[in-house]
Design an enzyme around this catalytic site. Structure first.
Site, PDB file in Angstrom:
ATOM      1  N   SER A  70       1.570   2.295  -5.318  1.00 58.70           N
ATOM      2  CA  SER A  70       2.244   1.627  -6.420  1.00 58.70           C
ATOM      3  C   SER A  70       1.856   2.278  -7.750  1.00 58.70           C
ATOM      4  CB  SER A  70       1.947   0.131  -6.384  1.00 58.70           C
ATOM      5  OG  SER A  70       2.814  -0.582  -7.237  1.00 58.70           O
TER       6      SER A  70
ATOM      7  N   ASP B 193      12.736  -0.245  -2.200  1.00 62.17           N
ATOM      8  CA  ASP B 193      11.412  -0.663  -2.629  1.00 62.17           C
ATOM      9  C   ASP B 193      11.471  -2.082  -3.206  1.00 62.17           C
ATOM     10  OD1 ASP B 193       9.266  -0.962  -4.823  1.00 62.17           O
ATOM     11  OD2 ASP B 193       8.569   0.784  -3.700  1.00 62.17           O
TER      12      ASP B 193
ATOM     13  N   HIS C 255       6.909  -2.145   0.266  1.00 60.20           N
ATOM     14  CA  HIS C 255       6.213  -1.587  -0.896  1.00 60.20           C
ATOM     15  C   HIS C 255       4.760  -1.363  -0.500  1.00 60.20           C
ATOM     16  CE1 HIS C 255       5.529  -0.687  -5.123  1.00 60.20           C
ATOM     17  NE2 HIS C 255       4.501  -1.520  -5.140  1.00 60.20           N
TER      18      HIS C 255
END
Length: 423
Positions: A205, A301, A368
């Site tokens: 991330s 995502d 994610h």
């Protein structure tokens, strides 16, 4: 409540929802409880052995970087930064894997004050121990290529992908991500990383974005004889138009770059041509990264759907509230919109993929961060493209066993996905 589904049903994760203002604030901080860094549950630990997990993970303690304060390398609240370190052994004793933690960004004083009272802005609030699972696991059956390496997770407490260098005295905020990066690297080099024969910089991330931004810097730490590569997991944030016709993520990134002085850390090859805010988007710098780089990303995502494509601030009529939470509730026009997002992602990586030193794994999942969870990194039913899972693909690329340029077919054809669903 957040859970994953193996295609249309699966395993539970925890996500706590508050008032709508708090929801929006959480989105601005990277949906910190919606990815691999969620509060660890028994299911995430893998106690359900039927999914192919080991029963209990290795727990690794927090190490504070004691010399960091003298360098001004401190978290948002001024506390010391830290990392979790498990020594390698045997064939992996001279190999090093660095994992940069994610956790969103803060681009205004209010959000940064909120962050400095959490584990993503202060080591005071960080867990004293965390589980090493997925790419950090110490078990060969869970992490076949990196299990016996020196494995480090650097905690995220600056709110700018380890890239800011500024402060706001009135609010008591320190934006020192770039200094934290340097302090952590110096500390680890003194603990043996300088002798590395192999090294991999990874991140998830906001940490995945950081692994791109710092990739060439990481390469320069080592002799040319050291095999050095970088892996970005869920870090391919796109500069895209949201459902209202605006650019929510560009606005957020603009605040981060301006407030935290990030422009000083961005590649000159980009900032000499473009506004520094645009250069915080990896799509404009990935092709110029000289060090071999692997991009792992879900084509749909979930963080970008919830905070960039259809955030509450852009969804004026709440048309996307159900689709944001569960892909199975998306209308056909909404799915077409998401297909357009996937197509944009594929266009962005086209030039990047032409370099044979780079690797690519873009699966058509609603997910994610897939390296930090055991069920997606390496398990009996992990996501695959062309009969190869994520761990195998990353390993093949890192060790030059097989070139990896894997792009999955569009939703709904991939039946191996572990999709995130929010209830």
């Amino acid at each position: 409540m957040c859970k994953t589904s193996k295609s249309f049903g699966g395993m539970n994760l925890i996500l706590v929802f508050g008032f709508i203002s708090l929801v929006v604030l959480k989105l601005a901080h990277g949906l910190e409880n919606a990815n691999a860094t969620v509060t660890v549950t028994d299911m995430e630990y893998g106690i359900a052995s039927g999914r192919g997990f080991y029963y209990r993970p290795l727990m690794v303690g927090l190490t504070l970087i004691n010399g960091a304060a003298a360098k001004g390398a401190v978290c948002l609240d001024g506390s010391l930064p830290g990392y979790h370190f498990h020594r390698g052994y045997g064939s992996g004793s001279n190999s090093w894997l660095i994992q940069l933690e994610g956790g969103g960004w803060c681009g205004n004083i209010r959000n940064c004050i909120y962050s400095k009272r959490t584990r993503h802005g202060s080591s005071i609030h960080m867990e004293k121990q965390i589980p090493f699972i997925g790419i950090l696991s110490n078990k060969a059956e869970e992490n076949p290529d990196f299990f016996n390496w020196n494995r480090i997770k650097i905690r995220y407490c600056d709110g700018a992908s380890f890239s800011g260098d500024s402060q706001h005295e009135a609010a008591g905020l320190y934006f020192r991500g770039q200094r934290i990066w340097h302090a952590a690297m110096e500390d680890l080099m003194s603990k043996g990383m300088r002798y590395a024969k192999q090294a991999l910089l990874s991140g998830c991330s906001a940490g995945g974005l950081a692994s791109i931004l710092h990739c060439d810097e990481f390469r320069e730490l080592f002799p040319r004889t050291t095999r050095v590569k970088c892996l970005s997991d869920a870090g391919l944030f796109l500069d895209t138009v949201d459902v209202s016709g605006r650019r929510s993520l560009r606005n957020m990134f603009g605040g981060v770059v301006t407030l935290q002085g990030v422009h000083k850390a961005l590649p000159r090859s980009c900032t000499s041509r473009l506004n520094p805010i645009l250069c915080f988007f990896p799509q404009r710098i990935i092709a110029s990264v000289r060090t071999p780089l692997f991009l792992l990303n879900a084509a749909y995502d979930t963080w970008q759907i919830q905070a960039s494509l259809a955030p509450p601030s852009a969804d004026y009529r709440w048309n996307w509230i159900e689709c944001r939470k569960n892909y199975a509730r998306c209308s056909q026009p909404q799915l077409q919109y998401l297909q357009g997002f996937r197509n944009q992602m594929l266009r962005v990586v086209r030039r990047f993929s032409k370099s044979h030193q780079n690797g690519l794994f873009i699966n058509s999942c609603f997910a994610h961060c897939q390296t930090e969870r055991q069920d997606t990194w390496f398990a009996r039913d992990s996501p695959q493209i062309g009969n190869r899972g994520i761990a195998q693909s990353v390993g093949n690329w890192y060790f030059d066993r097989v070139g990896v340029q894997a792009i999955g077919c569009p939703y709904p054809c991939d039946k191996t996905c572990h999709n995130l669903v929010f209830n």
